[in-house]
Each structure stands twice: as C-alpha cells, then as structure tokens.
Design a protein around this motif. Structure first.
Motif, PDB file in Angstrom:
ATOM      1  N   ALA A  43     -88.265 106.094 -70.381  1.00 60.10           N
ATOM      2  CA  ALA A  43     -86.994 106.555 -69.819  1.00 60.10           C
ATOM      3  C   ALA A  43     -86.789 108.035 -70.112  1.00 60.10           C
ATOM      4  O   ALA A  43     -86.325 108.807 -69.256  1.00 60.10           O
ATOM      5  N   GLY A  44     -87.134 108.447 -71.332  1.00 59.34           N
ATOM      6  CA  GLY A  44     -86.995 109.850 -71.695  1.00 59.34           C
ATOM      7  C   GLY A  44     -87.877 110.759 -70.867  1.00 59.34           C
ATOM      8  O   GLY A  44     -87.440 111.814 -70.381  1.00 59.34           O
ATOM      9  N   VAL A  45     -89.124 110.364 -70.694  1.00 60.22           N
ATOM     10  CA  VAL A  45     -90.054 111.163 -69.889  1.00 60.22           C
ATOM     11  C   VAL A  45     -89.579 111.231 -68.441  1.00 60.22           C
ATOM     12  O   VAL A  45     -89.671 112.278 -67.793  1.00 60.22           O
ATOM     13  N   ALA A  46     -89.047 110.118 -67.921  1.00 58.35           N
ATOM     14  CA  ALA A  46     -88.538 110.101 -66.546  1.00 58.35           C
ATOM     15  C   ALA A  46     -87.379 111.083 -66.385  1.00 58.35           C
ATOM     16  O   ALA A  46     -87.281 111.789 -65.373  1.00 58.35           O
ATOM     17  N   GLY A  47     -86.482 111.135 -67.389  1.00 57.90           N
ATOM     18  CA  GLY A  47     -85.371 112.082 -67.322  1.00 57.90           C
ATOM     19  C   GLY A  47     -85.848 113.522 -67.268  1.00 57.90           C
ATOM     20  O   GLY A  47     -85.405 114.311 -66.424  1.00 57.90           O
ATOM     21  N   PHE A  48     -86.776 113.871 -68.147  1.00 60.84           N
ATOM     22  CA  PHE A  48     -87.312 115.232 -68.148  1.00 60.84           C
ATOM     23  C   PHE A  48     -88.099 115.519 -66.866  1.00 60.84           C
ATOM     24  O   PHE A  48     -88.046 116.622 -66.318  1.00 60.84           O
TER      25      PHE A  48
END
Length: 221
Positions: A43-48
């Motif tokens: 989820a974090g990588v998708a946000g960035f």
C-alpha cells in the motif's frame, strides 16, 4: 492524451498528492514496525508510485528522481532482511523523501505537503503503536533471561518440551522473531545468526520463555 492530462492534474493536486504521501509513509512505516507480510508495504509503495506517476505525466519527474526514490525502496527492503539496527531505514527514508522533493514541480510546495503528511502519519503511527504494541517488532528484542524457572518465576508456561522439535520461521529471525512449531506461533531467538523467513529451524535450547533455535542443516543423501 486528455485522459493522461486529467489524471496528472488529479494526482498532482496538493490535496491528492498529500494523501498519497500519507499513504506511502504510513504503509511503509507500519510494515517495518509490525511485519504485515508485505501488505502494508505494498500500500505504501502504491501511494508513492501514484505520486510519482502524476508528476511524471506532467513532465516534472525524471529518471534521476525515480532512481533516488528506487534506491530508498531498495534500502527499506534490505532493512527487512538485513540486521542494520535501523541504519538502512534512515538512509532509505532520506532517499524516499529526497526523491519526492526532486520530482515535484515546486520543491517548496512538495516540502509543505510532505510535512503535513509526516505530521498526520506520526499521529496515526503513534496510535497504531499504542493499540497494537503487543505485536510490535520491539517485543522481539526484550531480554527475558530474568524470567527463568530457577529464579522462581512460574507465570510463563514451561516450554522445555520444545527442545529438538522442528518448525519454520514465519518472520526473519534477526536474531529474534516468530516461528511456527507444531502449529503454534512461538517467539524465538537465535544465538546471534540471521535466519531468513521460510527457513526450517530446530529448537536447541529453552530457558523459561526464551526459546533458542538454529537453522536446520540440510539432510545428506
């Protein structure tokens, strides 16, 4: 072309970009703290990634910005498998935030969005730590040598029966972590060696609630 322009305008809007940064920071930070199996990190990588996509479509984010950000991701991934005592996490975070600022059309505006996202993320992370403190990575490094049966402590169950039993590491053991032994999740520790996730282990010592394991040696044909 119109779709790309509209998507870029939406993703680079200050509110949207701040939310994406917030998701990125919280997702990766909570993954490092609680080891969710990669879901929070994803989820974090998708946000960035969506943040960078917006500025890439707008023509601001270049290869150098993505390279700095990618280096940050690599360092954070290495932190999950290499015991660096947080050094790789700090370097990775610096690269991530540096890439965020470099990719923006206005570094000052990006710094403001990043600052807002960081403040909100700190509140969310603090709440998560308080709520799920029993699952945090720090619990795996608490010394338990004092809680031995020869010193009169009986509150912890006797795990002497685990000696010589085999199991599998379900988190990286660096040197502490969690393993499955006969279908039970047990907090274990090695004698200082690093054991990757998914490795077969065997219990070699039990002292109170402290269960010491080592990697199983492969069988010779």
């Amino acid at each position: 072309m119109m779709f790309a322009e509209n998507l870029s305008a939406f993703l680079t809007h200050p509110v949207t970009a701040t939310v994406l940064l917030l998701v990125g920071i919280i997702g990766i930070a909570l993954e490092l703290l609680f080891f969710s199996g990669g879901l929070l990190a994803l989820a974090g990588v998708a946000g960035f990634a969506l943040y960078f996509l917006g500025f890439y479509l707008a023509g601001f984010a270049g290869f150098g910005d993505l390279a700095v950000f990618g280096l940050g991701l690599i360092l954070l991934i290495l932190e999950l498998v290499v015991p660096s005592f947080g050094i790789l996490s700090v370097l990775g975070a610096i690269c991530l935030f540096g890439g965020v600022l470099m990719a923006s059309s206005d570094p000052k505006e990006a710094a403001l969005m990043l600052g807002i996202a960081l403040l909100i993320a700190i509140v969310v992370i603090a709440f998560a730590i308080r709520t799920f403190k029993h699952r945090g990575v720090w619990n795996r490094f608490i010394l338990r040598e004092q809680l031995t049966t020869d010193k009169g402590f009986t509150s912890s169950p006797d795990r002497a029966h685990l000696i010589s039993l085999t199991g599998e590491a379900i988190t990286p053991l660096r040197p502490a972590g969690t393993a499955i032994i006969q279908g039970e999740r047990i907090d274990v520790v090695t004698n200082g060696s690093f054991i990757p996730i998914g490795t077969s282990i065997v219990v070699v010592e039990v002292e109170g609630s402290r269960v010491v394991v080592k990697e199983m040696e492969p069988k010779l044909d």
